[in-house]
Design a protein around this motif. Structure first.
Motif, PDB file in Angstrom:
ATOM      1  N   CYS A  35       6.451   8.190   4.797  1.00 46.92           N
ATOM      2  CA  CYS A  35       5.107   8.582   4.380  1.00 46.92           C
ATOM      3  C   CYS A  35       5.162   9.451   3.114  1.00 46.92           C
ATOM      4  O   CYS A  35       4.381   9.255   2.176  1.00 46.92           O
ATOM      5  CB  CYS A  35       4.445   9.330   5.540  1.00 46.92           C
ATOM      6  SG  CYS A  35       2.704   9.639   5.296  1.00 46.92           S
ATOM      7  N   ALA A  38       5.930   7.283   0.065  1.00 40.95           N
ATOM      8  CA  ALA A  38       4.746   6.512  -0.353  1.00 40.95           C
ATOM      9  C   ALA A  38       3.754   7.434  -1.060  1.00 40.95           C
ATOM     10  O   ALA A  38       3.190   7.080  -2.107  1.00 40.95           O
ATOM     11  CB  ALA A  38       4.100   5.840   0.852  1.00 40.95           C
ATOM     12  N   ALA A  39       3.559   8.631  -0.522  1.00 41.78           N
ATOM     13  CA  ALA A  39       2.618   9.593  -1.122  1.00 41.78           C
ATOM     14  C   ALA A  39       3.082   9.992  -2.525  1.00 41.78           C
ATOM     15  O   ALA A  39       2.280  10.098  -3.450  1.00 41.78           O
ATOM     16  CB  ALA A  39       2.486  10.820  -0.225  1.00 41.78           C
ATOM     17  N   ALA A  43       0.440   6.830  -3.322  1.00 40.34           N
ATOM     18  CA  ALA A  43      -0.379   6.213  -2.272  1.00 40.34           C
ATOM     19  C   ALA A  43      -1.225   7.257  -1.548  1.00 40.34           C
ATOM     20  O   ALA A  43      -0.802   8.399  -1.395  1.00 40.34           O
ATOM     21  CB  ALA A  43       0.514   5.501  -1.257  1.00 40.34           C
ATOM     22  N   LYS A  44      -2.407   6.827  -1.109  1.00 37.75           N
ATOM     23  CA  LYS A  44      -3.231   7.660  -0.232  1.00 37.75           C
ATOM     24  C   LYS A  44      -2.699   7.441   1.186  1.00 37.75           C
ATOM     25  O   LYS A  44      -2.658   6.306   1.661  1.00 37.75           O
ATOM     26  CB  LYS A  44      -4.694   7.224  -0.343  1.00 37.75           C
ATOM     27  CG  LYS A  44      -5.636   8.103   0.420  1.00 37.75           C
ATOM     28  CD  LYS A  44      -7.083   7.783   0.102  1.00 37.75           C
ATOM     29  CE  LYS A  44      -7.989   8.683   0.918  1.00 37.75           C
ATOM     30  NZ  LYS A  44      -9.045   7.945   1.611  1.00 37.75           N
ATOM     31  N   THR A  45      -2.257   8.500   1.834  1.00 36.39           N
ATOM     32  CA  THR A  45      -1.542   8.342   3.110  1.00 36.39           C
ATOM     33  C   THR A  45      -2.087   9.253   4.209  1.00 36.39           C
ATOM     34  O   THR A  45      -2.639  10.321   3.933  1.00 36.39           O
ATOM     35  CB  THR A  45      -0.045   8.709   2.941  1.00 36.39           C
ATOM     36  OG1 THR A  45       0.019  10.013   2.353  1.00 36.39           O
ATOM     37  CG2 THR A  45       0.685   7.733   2.060  1.00 36.39           C
ATOM     38  N   MET A  47      -0.534  10.613   8.143  1.00 36.97           N
ATOM     39  CA  MET A  47       0.579  10.582   9.094  1.00 36.97           C
ATOM     40  C   MET A  47      -0.002  10.680  10.499  1.00 36.97           C
ATOM     41  O   MET A  47      -0.890  11.495  10.741  1.00 36.97           O
ATOM     42  CB  MET A  47       1.489  11.782   8.793  1.00 36.97           C
ATOM     43  CG  MET A  47       2.713  11.855   9.636  1.00 36.97           C
ATOM     44  SD  MET A  47       3.884  10.550   9.217  1.00 36.97           S
ATOM     45  CE  MET A  47       5.046  10.792  10.566  1.00 36.97           C
ATOM     46  N   ILE A  69      -0.598  14.557   1.989  1.00 35.59           N
ATOM     47  CA  ILE A  69      -0.749  13.610   3.114  1.00 35.59           C
ATOM     48  C   ILE A  69      -1.810  14.129   4.078  1.00 35.59           C
ATOM     49  O   ILE A  69      -1.797  15.320   4.421  1.00 35.59           O
ATOM     50  CB  ILE A  69       0.611  13.458   3.841  1.00 35.59           C
ATOM     51  CG1 ILE A  69       1.636  12.813   2.891  1.00 35.59           C
ATOM     52  CG2 ILE A  69       0.472  12.673   5.133  1.00 35.59           C
ATOM     53  CD1 ILE A  69       3.067  12.941   3.341  1.00 35.59           C
ATOM     54  N   ALA A 122      -7.226   1.176   6.267  1.00 35.84           N
ATOM     55  CA  ALA A 122      -5.862   1.160   5.716  1.00 35.84           C
ATOM     56  C   ALA A 122      -5.465  -0.224   5.219  1.00 35.84           C
ATOM     57  O   ALA A 122      -6.029  -1.240   5.618  1.00 35.84           O
ATOM     58  CB  ALA A 122      -4.884   1.621   6.783  1.00 35.84           C
ATOM     59  N   GLY A 249       9.140   3.528   2.149  1.00 32.70           N
ATOM     60  CA  GLY A 249       7.945   4.197   1.617  1.00 32.70           C
ATOM     61  C   GLY A 249       7.497   3.569   0.306  1.00 32.70           C
ATOM     62  O   GLY A 249       6.298   3.324   0.078  1.00 32.70           O
ATOM     63  N   PHE A 253       4.066   1.379  -0.599  1.00 31.09           N
ATOM     64  CA  PHE A 253       3.200   1.690  -1.747  1.00 31.09           C
ATOM     65  C   PHE A 253       2.915   0.430  -2.561  1.00 31.09           C
ATOM     66  O   PHE A 253       1.760   0.104  -2.845  1.00 31.09           O
ATOM     67  CB  PHE A 253       3.855   2.763  -2.630  1.00 31.09           C
ATOM     68  CG  PHE A 253       3.206   2.868  -3.982  1.00 31.09           C
ATOM     69  CD1 PHE A 253       1.969   3.486  -4.137  1.00 31.09           C
ATOM     70  CD2 PHE A 253       3.818   2.307  -5.102  1.00 31.09           C
ATOM     71  CE1 PHE A 253       1.346   3.554  -5.387  1.00 31.09           C
ATOM     72  CE2 PHE A 253       3.206   2.367  -6.351  1.00 31.09           C
ATOM     73  CZ  PHE A 253       1.971   2.989  -6.493  1.00 31.09           C
TER      74      PHE A 253
END
Ligand code: RIB
Ligand code: NA
Length: 298
Positions: A35, A38-39, A43-45, A47, A69, A122, A249, A253
């Motif tokens: 996560c 990816a962030a 990316a908008k994440t 958890m 996050i 998502a 991750g 993305f």
């Protein structure tokens, strides 16, 4: 998981005590690592996890916030401690890890119900096996219902993985040693990886990626079931811990934000990101931000 990391010249043998040269505590855990990577890519994440009502848990929630996050689906429980990983890293950057999942194992139906709202917006859901397998399966099923793409990372691997996991994986991504445990056969070469990835695909995955450390990865999909080797550039590795999570991750993305990229190109880009992570110490401490990426990846 909070990572408790000791660096030593080599991994100790059974019953042996050895001197290490450095100790540090870091933020880890496969899901959180994935996560965070990816962030950091942009990316908008969010958890979905459970930590303990303890100092490790408090610090972890702050760490999610520091990485941008969403913690709307992060719960704290008084019934178990925050997960911890004891990690030993040798001089060539290899590791051995014991995890005590603690609060992670208490993530269940109530939290899944709460996350449905986020799931409906998502693009990608990533799951692993550091929570109860039943909870991971339910999350993957929910993702399918919402037409959310799924990446499943069967780690830590178990030999008797429920067959449903394969069918619920748009991308099934594991490393060579996880593939060995899942299939009971040795995976040492690119050719071996090709063979096992075909077998994994045969169990019902949309596509399969088997990562091979410095050798890159092998990919194939239901549409194109000829295994393709995606090599990676040689780097000097300091600490390979969490490199697979960095790969996943980054993969998530690109899958979410560049959905028209081919599986090969997704894997090539994820190779580059993970290759940056192995050149620095620790897991999340070594993960690149978007600004650290080579221009061709922007
Ligand atoms: O994949 C690396 C991770 O595995 C570490 O951060 C550790 O917490 C274990 O979960
Ligand atoms: Na690293």
């Amino acid at each position: 998981m909070t990572d408790l990391v000791s660096q030593a010249p080599r991994l100790p043998r059974v019953g042996e005590t050895i001197h290490g040269h450095k100790f540090f505590i870091g933020f880890g855990g496969k899901g959180a690592n994935q996560c965070v990577q990816a962030a950091r890519m942009g990316a908008k994440t969010a958890m979905v996890c459970k930590v303990g009502k303890d100092v490790f848990g408090d610090n972890y929630i702050q760490n999610f916030k520091n990485n941008g996050i969403s913690t709307d689906y992060v719960e704290q429980t008084g019934d178990a401690a925050t997960g911890a990983a004891t990690i030993i890293v040798n001089d060539t950057g290899e590791n051995a890890i014991v995890i005590v999942a603690g609060a992670n194992m208490l993530l269940g139906d109530a939290e899944l119900l709460k996350m449905q709202g986020a799931l409906s917006h998502a693009k990608v859901l990533i799951c692993q096996l550091e929570i109860s397998p039943d909870t991971s399966l339910k999350a993957l099923r929910a993702a399918r219902e919402h037409h959310v793409k799924t990446i499943f990372n069967p780690a830590p691997a178990v030999p008797d993985l429920s067959p449903e996991f394969y069918k619920l994986s748009d991308i099934f991504c594991c490393n060579e040693s996880e593939a060995e445990i899942l299939l009971g056969e040795t995976v040492a070469t690119v050719e071996d990886a090709g063979k096992v990835s075909l077998k994994l695909l045969g169990r019902g995955c949309g596509s399969v990626i088997v990562t091979l450390g410095s050798q890159g990865c092998v990919v194939l999909s239901a549409q194109d079931s000829c295994p393709k080797h995606i090599p990676t550039t040689k780097v000097t590795s300091v600490d390979t811990t969490g490199a697979g999570d960095s790969f996943i991750g980054a993969l998530a993305f690109y899958l979410a934000y560049y959905p028209s990229l081919s599986l090969e190109e997704l894997a090539r880009r994820a190779n580059v990101v993970a290759g940056l992570s192995v050149q620095k110490e620790g897991t999340q401490t070594s993960y690149p931000y978007q600004r650290d990426l080579p221009e061709e990846l922007l």
